[in-house]
Scaffold this active site. Structure first.
Site, short mmCIF file in Angstrom:
data_model
loop_
_atom_site.label_atom_id
_atom_site.label_comp_id
_atom_site.label_asym_id
_atom_site.label_seq_id
_atom_site.Cartn_x
_atom_site.Cartn_y
_atom_site.Cartn_z
N LEU A 1 0.78 -0.95 0.02
CA LEU A 1 -0.02 0.11 -0.08
C LEU A 1 0.80 1.47 0.11
O LEU A 1 0.36 2.30 -0.72
CB LEU A 1 -0.85 0.00 1.15
N TYR B 1 -3.83 -10.05 16.59
CA TYR B 1 -3.52 -8.64 15.63
C TYR B 1 -4.44 -7.81 15.64
O TYR B 1 -4.36 -6.56 15.55
CB TYR B 1 -3.42 -9.44 14.20
N THR C 1 -7.71 -2.28 10.07
CA THR C 1 -8.18 -3.31 9.49
C THR C 1 -9.69 -3.73 10.02
O THR C 1 -10.02 -3.25 11.00
CB THR C 1 -7.25 -4.38 9.91
#
Length: 289
Positions: A2, A113, A89
């Protein structure tokens, strides 16, 4: 992946930018971060610990990058008067819904995560309530770095068939398409048109990993029936994956911007890029051989 696409999108838009990679800046070093941010109008944070399974046994180390360092960066932006666009996310959400998650849906990570990324989101909201932008993305693929689409095309050259999970639902998102939207959001932020807060930077529509693999094969001139459906139970991994990662996109309208295009549209455009066409050529040659 990205980060490189953000730099390309900025260049394409005629905007001067500096990209700092891992060897250029340690984002866990407060002094170095403050020096890097000084004099900058907009900071886009693409740095992250992205090893989802590795975070299960190294959560403290992952939090240092995904959480603590984000607070350091947010504080540096606050001191410099800079806007911060921070990439997060879908993993901060529980993944148990049946309809798209709104931007203000309750969080509830199911793995380490996700917990570390939520710490980063909270830091941005607390430190930069007026100048902090959290952009959640998911299922990213692109020309640079490791990603699902590239892996599927590489495997097509050496395997007759592949078993791919068909019980996880999400929105495959081309990293360059997201990068273009980040540039637009940064401009809107500077113009005072985009309210701070959470945005969902994912493609429209929804599919499964199997659906994505089959469509990538079809668009690349490969037989999509080579992709066979299987379940998540067939691939036991250290970190639990959310079963439902479909996100809503209402917030973009508040910034006067359209949401990202449907995933089919993005994938068709992405696969015309040289990196992907080369993989498709190799896959067809491999099958021919």
């Amino acid at each position: 992946m990205l980060g490189q696409d953000v730099l390309t999108a900025l260049k394409d838009a005629g905007i001067e930018a500096v990209g700092l990679g891992r060897t250029d800046l340690d984002i866990t070093d407060p002094a170095a971060v403050r020096a890097a941010v000084e004099g900058v109008a907009v900071v886009v944070n693409c740095a992250a610990w992205t090893d989802v399974d590795g975070a299960e046994t190294a959560e403290e180390a992952a939090t240092a990058v995904n959480g603590t360092a984000v607070r350091v960066l947010a504080e540096a932006c606050a001191a410099a008067g800079a806007r911060l666009l921070h990439i997060s996310t879908d993993y901060v959400l529980p993944g148990d819904a049946s309809e798209p998650y709104s931007e203000n849906a309750a969080t509830g990570p199911v793995n380490a995560y996700g917990r570390t990324k939520l710490v980063g989101e909270q830091a941005v909201a607390e430190v930069l309530p007026q100048d902090g932008y959290v952009v959640r993305s998911a299922w990213l693929y692109g020309e640079h770095g490791h990603n699902f689409v590239a892996t599927m095309l590489k495997l097509a050259a050496v395997r007759d068939s592949l078993d791919v999970v068909d019980d996880q639902h999400g929105q495959p998102t081309w990293s360059y398409a997201l990068a273009r939207h980040l540039v637009a959001l940064g401009r809107a932020a500077l113009d005072g048109k985009a309210p701070a807060g959470v945005y969902h930077g994912t493609a429209g529509g929804r599919t499964t990993w199997m659906g994505l693999a089959r469509e990538a094969y079809r668009l690349s001139g490969l037989d999509p029936e080579r992709i066979r459906p299987t379940t998540s139970d067939a691939y036991v991994r250290p970190a639990v994956r959310p079963a439902f990662s479909v996100l809503g996109h209402d917030r973009w309208a508040e910034a006067g911007l359209p949401p990202l295009a449907d995933w089919h549209v993005q994938l068709a455009e992405a696969l015309t890029a040289p990196g992907f066409t080369a993989l498709a050529d190799q896959a067809r040659d491999g099958r021919a051989g």
